[in-house]
Structure formats: structure tokens, C-alpha cells
Design an enzyme around this catalytic site. Structure first.
Site, mmCIF file in Angstrom:
data_model
loop_
_atom_site.group_PDB
_atom_site.id
_atom_site.type_symbol
_atom_site.label_atom_id
_atom_site.label_comp_id
_atom_site.label_asym_id
_atom_site.label_seq_id
_atom_site.Cartn_x
_atom_site.Cartn_y
_atom_site.Cartn_z
ATOM 1 N N SER A 33 -10.603 -0.448 2.944
ATOM 2 C CA SER A 33 -9.885 -0.708 4.204
ATOM 3 C C SER A 33 -9.432 0.616 4.806
ATOM 4 C CB SER A 33 -8.641 -1.555 3.959
ATOM 5 O OG SER A 33 -8.982 -2.776 3.392
ATOM 6 N N GLU A 66 -4.698 3.595 6.505
ATOM 7 C CA GLU A 66 -4.429 3.543 5.072
ATOM 8 C C GLU A 66 -5.009 4.788 4.409
ATOM 9 O OE1 GLU A 66 -5.023 1.073 1.082
ATOM 10 O OE2 GLU A 66 -6.158 0.387 2.804
ATOM 11 N N ARG A 115 0.837 -1.214 0.000
ATOM 12 C CA ARG A 115 0.000 0.000 0.000
ATOM 13 C C ARG A 115 0.870 1.262 0.000
ATOM 14 N NH1 ARG A 115 -3.394 -3.440 -0.689
ATOM 15 N NH2 ARG A 115 -5.486 -3.444 0.192
HETATM 16 N N1 EPU Z 1 -11.357 -10.978 9.247
HETATM 17 C C1 EPU Z 1 -12.141 -11.098 10.364
HETATM 18 N N2 EPU Z 1 -13.049 -10.111 10.633
HETATM 19 C C2 EPU Z 1 -13.195 -9.062 9.827
HETATM 20 C C3 EPU Z 1 -12.395 -8.908 8.690
HETATM 21 C C4 EPU Z 1 -11.464 -9.905 8.403
HETATM 22 O O1 EPU Z 1 -12.019 -12.059 11.122
HETATM 23 O O2 EPU Z 1 -14.055 -8.234 10.128
HETATM 24 C C5 EPU Z 1 -10.413 -12.060 8.919
HETATM 25 C C6 EPU Z 1 -10.865 -12.851 7.692
HETATM 26 O O3 EPU Z 1 -11.709 -13.887 8.037
HETATM 27 C C7 EPU Z 1 -9.552 -13.364 7.135
HETATM 28 C C8 EPU Z 1 -8.588 -12.236 7.478
HETATM 29 O O4 EPU Z 1 -9.180 -11.494 8.532
HETATM 30 O O5 EPU Z 1 -9.137 -14.507 7.829
HETATM 31 C C9 EPU Z 1 -8.288 -11.347 6.289
HETATM 32 O O6 EPU Z 1 -9.512 -10.794 5.768
HETATM 33 P P1 EPU Z 1 -9.717 -10.472 4.215
HETATM 34 O O7 EPU Z 1 -9.303 -11.613 3.392
HETATM 35 O O8 EPU Z 1 -11.084 -9.917 4.054
HETATM 36 O O9 EPU Z 1 -8.650 -9.377 3.893
HETATM 37 P P2 EPU Z 1 -8.084 -8.123 4.693
HETATM 38 O O10 EPU Z 1 -6.696 -8.444 5.080
HETATM 39 O O11 EPU Z 1 -9.013 -7.705 5.770
HETATM 40 C C10 EPU Z 1 -7.004 -7.045 2.573
HETATM 41 C C11 EPU Z 1 -7.015 -5.734 1.849
HETATM 42 C C12 EPU Z 1 -8.321 -5.542 1.076
HETATM 43 C C13 EPU Z 1 -8.427 -6.683 0.076
HETATM 44 C C14 EPU Z 1 -8.397 -8.008 0.849
HETATM 45 C C15 EPU Z 1 -8.370 -9.203 -0.059
HETATM 46 C C16 EPU Z 1 -5.608 -4.303 3.194
HETATM 47 C C17 EPU Z 1 -5.533 -3.131 4.102
HETATM 48 N N3 EPU Z 1 -6.833 -4.659 2.794
HETATM 49 O O12 EPU Z 1 -8.059 -6.994 3.550
HETATM 50 O O13 EPU Z 1 -8.221 -4.330 0.359
HETATM 51 O O14 EPU Z 1 -9.618 -6.584 -0.675
HETATM 52 O O15 EPU Z 1 -7.176 -8.080 1.642
HETATM 53 O O16 EPU Z 1 -7.123 -9.362 -0.630
HETATM 54 O O17 EPU Z 1 -4.576 -4.854 2.856
HETATM 55 C C18 EPU Z 1 -8.761 -2.007 0.383
HETATM 56 O O18 EPU Z 1 -7.552 -1.787 0.349
HETATM 57 O O19 EPU Z 1 -9.587 -1.076 0.406
HETATM 58 C C19 EPU Z 1 -9.233 -3.383 0.438
HETATM 59 C C20 EPU Z 1 -10.512 -3.675 0.567
#
Ligand code: EPU
Length: 599
Positions: free
Chosen positions: A239, A339, A165
Site C-alpha cells: 500500500s 505510507e 501503521r
Molecule cells: N477497493 C477498491 N478498489 C481498489 C482497492 C480497494 O474498490 O483498487 C475497495 C475494496 O473492494 C474494499 C476496500 O476498498 O471494499 C478495502 O480494500 P482491501 O480490503 O483490499 O484493503 P485496503 O484497505 O485497500 C488494507 C491494507 C493492506 C492489507 C488490506 C487487508 C492499508 C494501507 N492497507 O488495504 O495492507 O493487506 O487492508 O487487510 O491499511 C500494505 O500495508 O502494504 C497492505 C497491502
């Protein structure tokens, strides 16, 4: 002819949907128009902010300056060979439509990045990433307008220095380069490029073959729809925080504590040995799912997202974000890094300490100042905090910094400026640890200060990594007296002499901070004109070989004529605080610990 629109409602240029206006707004269709804008009084005389699709911005107030938006559209493909196709897209192309277009052209690479709001230009600035892929991996080069030279330059992927990012466009290139077009290196293929992300891997198993780019595109959109708010219906900036990346040692410690509670944190080992943690999970575990303040809410289906429930103000969102970061810190000991970029042109100066090297009271002294019961006569060692552009910038971590931070309620730091390496200005460096979080915080120093710090605090500033696990990740940036940037801010070092020792003062916009000066050459004093606030040292009335007296400080003030001036770095000979102001000109006030001024 450029159309500068005044008092323009720019709400539709942000995805939060929180009402906001810009004093001036202009959109350009090509480089020629941008060049003309860069020579206009509107550009030269105002704060300028270039925005993309506004999918990562929170305006804390209306913007009192010029907002620029690219209108450069168009997508072209060039076949290099059977395996490589370059696709060049204008910065203003909607990202989502661009990815759909590439996939429809039979090109693989970007399909995992489907459905992301925003524009092509921002994909390079932000290095957008999702489902195992980051845009930076596929960017070949970025064509930019260099606002310093007013020329078009093409920067290679290496020059963009992409990180999680992150890119140099967010750091040293901020406000310097405006993205015109982005060139992606893709390849024609029937199979998707990357199915390492769990649900995409499962799709491969279900289908029984490696999915096509179109199948991944459809699956990614389905996953996004199930977790993330529809930008057309619910305002957000995706995010809100980054996923924190911590050292292996720290991770092992955290996981063993969580294991005792029967919890396992979702985590992703990184190639450099560090571990990325799921911030959304941490927010949920901190009990904040659906939590709201005013009209802002932690999105229940994905806690990493803060939404506008319809009537949120920017301050609701900022207060909720602080609450989330505080709660996660209390629960897991990790400070989440935002972010989302806060756009905040207000400027607050807080004097954390106003005393000279021994502080006031001096140990053992029974003079009337040292025994005074007036809180303003208790002067900790000199240090200051600047809050602007959503950042906290510390000038000089004094040996009293821990106490100062507790009293000021400081919760995080984004950058540190150091004037010189005398102990009373750096003694608090080792106490910064709780405020630094996991990310490297830049510490801007002169070369002699860097040498001194590396010697005196070897364990913090040695080059070979990893550092001792408890050490604060402070990142020394050696500066000359040339202006440099911290995010959107330009900082101008001012050469001053502390006795015979050259040290730095700093100017940021219409504010300057000078401490420990005895002499400032004429050329440098030139840099102190047109200030709204000047903070300058004034030890006492009696002459000192290395510090301005009150009379010398007042001489400087009379010469450079700031709107307002504050004196600092006093010793006990200065007299009682209540008496000092009686003998100062109207626009000059004596500083005291905790004094706060908002410009
Ligand atoms: N999780 C939870 N509770 C929540 C959210 C997530 O337990 O409320 C757990 C999920 O179950 C999973 C883990 O956390 O085990 C990761 O969640 P997820 O795959 O949804 O991805 P993230 O790490 O929360 C990142 C990016 C997103 C992107 C997703 C998918 C960042 C800051 N965010 O989110 O990007 O879509 O991975 O690759 O790196 C964005 O930048 O605006 C964005 C949406």
C-alpha cells in the site's frame, strides 16, 4: 571486524526494485558488532539509515551515507503456561517465513499477517496490519539498541505506542532505536484468532467451523495473490498510502454527497468514533486504475499499490504518487497520507516571506521601496519552507501564509516550527486547514508560545476533543531547547533574544534559521558553527531595540562563518533590493520572497 562495503548496490534490499546505491553499507550479526559500528568513523561522520526488508521505502536518490542492515536471525519459543507461548525472533528473520513457522508450531495469532514482505524488525516499526489484525496487538516487547546510550533496552508494547501503521519508532524513536529482536505473545490453538475480516468470515461460513490458523494462513495468501503484486515478479512497496481516518461529522457530509451520485464508500467505524475510509476505492473512483507515469503504475487489481513496471525511476513513482494524491483531493477533498517512507537527503530552503511585521510595501507609504515595481521589493511577512526527507516543514505561518502557499504551490505540510508568537509569525495558523489533511500535524513551540496560542486560538488548541468539525488537527508539541526529532531529522533549537523576549531559532543539519534576533549569547552562537546556510534577520541600518541591523547580522555571520548566508525580515528602510547586495560580502545575499536554495 566490520565489513564496510563502499558504493554498494542496495537495490535488492528494497522491494520496489528501483536501482539505488549506498556510499557505505554494513550488516551486523549481533549487538557486539553493532556497538563497534556505532563507535566507528563511518557511523560518527555520516548520515546513518537503518533499513529492514525495504518493503516500505523509496530512495529518491543514491544514499550518501551509511546504510545499516541487521543480520540478527533466529527464532526461539518459550512456554509460559498452557495458554501462552512467547516467540522471540531476530529482526532480520523474513516476516513471511516467521509467520509460517509460528503457524506450523500450532500457534495462533499471526496467521492473518501471512504473505507480507519485509522483516520481523520492521513489523514493530511499521505495526504491519492486514485482514483485521495488527502486529502491535501481539507484540509483547521489543529489544532494541539505543543509539543515544549505546545500550540494549527492552521496550514494552505500551512503550512502543502502536497506532495504525505507526509506532514511536517512526516518530520520536526514529534513528534512536534499532530493533534487535521482537517478542510475540501467542497461544497454542486449533482455531484462528480473528475472522472478523469479511472474506475470512465467509471462509468460516463455507467451512462450517472456525477455521484453523493454517486454513486462515492459506486463505490470506490466496486473497493476497489475487489482489497484490507478487513481490518476486513486480516491484512495489505494498500500500503506497494509508487509509484516511476522518471524523464522523465529515464522514456523514461526504457520504451524503456521494449518495447523490449513487456511491457508497467502503468505510470502517473506529472505536474512537472516527471512520476509516478505503483509499484504494477513492483512487479507483478518481479514475486512476492502471494510470501510469513513466515506468510507475497504479496497480489495476488494487489501486492503493503503485508498481514498478520494470523501468520506473524513483521520480516516476513520486510524480505518480503526487498525481494520485492531487486527484483524490480534487475528487473527495481528502489528502492521502503516504505510507511509504521517502529517503531523501537533499535539502531545499524556500523563503516564503522576507518582510518585517508590517510587510513591504507598508500600507499607505509612498517611498521608493514601497512603490518599487521590482517583485523582490514586495516582501510578505517572514516565513520559510524546508523540504527534506520527503517532508514539508513550515517555519512560522505568517499572516500572508495563504498567498505564500498558493504562490509556492505547497500541497501538504508535515510539521510546523514556530519561533515565537508575535502575530506576524503565527497569524496564518488558521489558514493551514487545507494543507493539514486528516492527520494531526505537529506544531513545535516553546512553552510560552503554547500558552499564548491556547489563549488566542482556544478553538484550535483546547485539550478537550472533539474539536469544532472544521478545525485543523494541529497537535501542539511543547519543546525545551533540547534537540528533538521530526521523523529522521534532528532539530536543534537556538535561544535568541528578541529585545528582552527569549525566542527560538532552529538548526537542522547544516542549515539554521534565525529571525527576530537582537542578541544571541555566546553559548548559543556556538551552535551556529559549520553551517552551509544561515538565514538571519537584518531589519535595516538604523538601530532597533528588538532586531539586528544589517551590521549586527553581518557581525554574527563573520563570527560563525557559514558557507552562505541570506538576510531576511527587512522593512522598507532597507532600500531597493537591487542595491542591497552591492554592499554585502560575497557569501551573503539579501533574501526575497520566493528565493529557493538547495543544499
Ligand atoms: N477497493 C477498491 N478498489 C481498489 C482497492 C480497494 O474498490 O483498487 C475497495 C475494496 O473492494 C474494499 C476496500 O476498498 O471494499 C478495502 O480494500 P482491501 O480490503 O483490499 O484493503 P485496503 O484497505 O485497500 C488494507 C491494507 C493492506 C492489507 C488490506 C487487508 C492499508 C494501507 N492497507 O488495504 O495492507 O493487506 O487492508 O487487510 O491499511 C500494505 O500495508 O502494504 C497492505 C497491502
Amino acid at each position: 571486524m566490520i565489513n564496510f562495503e563502499r558504493d554498494k548496490d542496495i537495490t535488492s534490499f528494497t522491494t520496489f526494485g528501483i536501482p539505488v546505491k549506498a556510499a557505505i553499507f554494513a550488516e551486523y550479526a549481533n549487538e557486539r558488532e553493532l556497538l563497534a559500528i556505532s563507535r566507528s568513523p563511518e557511523w560518527l561522520e555520516n548520515d546513518v539509515l537503518h533499513i529492514g526488508g525495504g518493503s516500505n521505502l523509496l530512495f529518491l536518490h543514491d544514499f550518501d551515507g551509511l546504510i545499516l542492515h541487521s543480520g540478527i536471525r533466529g527464532i526461539k519459543r518459550y512456554e509460559k503456561d498452557d495458554d501462552t507461548v512467547f516467540v522471540i525472533a531476530g529482526a532480520a528473520e523474513p516476516w513471511c517465513e516467521f509467520v509460517d513457522w509460528c503457524v506450523a508450531q500450532g500457534l495462533a495469532g499471526l496467521e492473518n499477517l501471512a504473505g507480507i514482505p519485509g522483516e520481523v524488525g520492521a513489523s514493530a516499526v511499521q505495526n504491519v496490519g492486514a485482514y483485521g489484525v495488527e502486529a502491535g496487538e501481539l507484540i509483547h516487547s521489543v529489544e532494541c539498541f539505543d543509539t543515544h546510550t549505546r545500550r540494549t533496552v527492552t521496550l514494552s508494547r505500551e512503550e512502543c505506542r502502536f497506532g495504525y501503521r505507526d509506532s514511536m519508532f517512526k516518530r520520536e524513536g526514529c534513528n534512536r532505536y534499532y530493533v534487535l529482536r521482537v517478542s510475540f505473545k501467542l497461544h497454542p490453538s486449533d482455531v484462528a484468532s480473528n475472522t472478523t475480516y469479511g472474506p475470512l468470515h465467509r471462509l468460516e461460513e463455507t467451512l462450517g467451523h472456525i477455521p484453523s490458523p493454517a486454513e486462515v494462513l492459506a486463505e490470506v495468501k490466496r486473497i493476497r495473490d489475487s489482489k497484490l503484486p507478487d513481490p518476486a515478479l513486480i516491484g512495489s512497496a505494498g500500500s503506497f498510502f494509508k487509509n484516511p481516518v476522518i471524523g464522523k461529522f465529515h464522514f456523514n457530509e461526504l457520504s451524503s454527497i456521494l449518495a447523490e451520485e449513487g456511491l457508497e464508500i467502503p468505510h470502517y467505524p473506529q472505536p474512537d468514533g472516527n471512520v476509516k475510509l478505503a483509499a484504494g476505492w477513492m483512487i479507483e473512483q478518481a479514475g486512476l486504475k492502471g494510470h501510469s507515469i513513466g515506468g510507475a503504475q497504479v496497480y489495476p487489481k488494487q489501486c492503493l499499490v503503485i508498481t514498478n513496471r520494470g523501468d520506473a525511476s524513483a521520480s516516476d513513482v513520486a510524480r505518480l504518487a503526487d498525481f494520485v494524491a492531487d486527484s483524490v483531493q480534487s475528487r473527495f477533498g481528502i489528502r492521502l497520507e503516504r505510507e511509504v517512507n521517502y529517503i531523501d537527503t537533499s535539502f531545499t530552503f524556500r523563503m516564503l516571506g522576507s518582510g518585517t511585521s508590517k510587510g513591504v510595501p507598508e500600507i499607505g507609504c509612498k517611498c521608493q521601496v514601497c512603490t518599487s515595481s521590482d517583485a523582490r521589493d514586495k516582501r510578505m511577512r517572514c516565513s520559510a519552507l524546508i523540504t527534506t526527507a520527503g517532508m514539508n516543514i513550515l517555519i512560522d505561518p505568517s499572516p500572508d501564509f495563504r498567498q505564500q502557499a498558493l504562490e509556492a504551490g505547497i500541497r501538504s505540510l508535515d510539521a510546523i516550527l514556530i519561533t515565537h508568537s508575535h502575530f506576524d509569525h503565527i497569524g496564518g495558523l488558521e489558514d493551514l486547514r487545507p494543507l493539514i489533511g486528516e492527520h494531526d500535524v505537529p506544531v513545535f513551540v516553546r512553552e510560552d508560545v503554547a500558552d499564548d496560542l491556547r489563549r488566542r486560538l482556544y478553538y484550535l488548541f483546547r485539550d478537550d476533543r472533539p474539536l469544532y468539525p472544521g478545525a485543523a488537527p494541529l497537535d501542539l508539541h511543547v519543546i525545551s531547547d533540547a534537540p528533538f526529532t521530526i521523523g529522521p531529522l534532528t532539530v536543534e533549537p537556538i535561544n535568541v533574544l528578541h529585545g528582552k523576549k527569549p525566542i527560538f531559532g532552529y538548526r537542522i543539519g547544516e542549515f539554521a534559521y534565525i529571525t527576530d534576533a537582537k542578541r544571541i549569547e555566546e553559548e548559543e552562537r556556538e551552535k551556529l558553527h559549520d553551517l552551509r546556510l544561515l538565514v538571519v534577520n537584518a531589519l535595516r541600518d538604523r538601530d532597533h531595540f528588538a532586531h539586528f541591523t544589517v551590521a549586527e547580522a553581518l557581525e554574527l555571520i563573520a563570527e560563525v562563518k557559514p558557507e552562505h548566508a541570506v538576510l531576511t525580515h527587512f522593512n522598507h528602510d532597507i532600500g531597493l533590493h537591487k542595491d542591497i547586495s552591492l554592499r554585502l560580502p560575497e557569501n551573503v545575499e539579501p533574501g526575497y520572497d520566493g528565493l529557493q536554495i538547495t543544499l
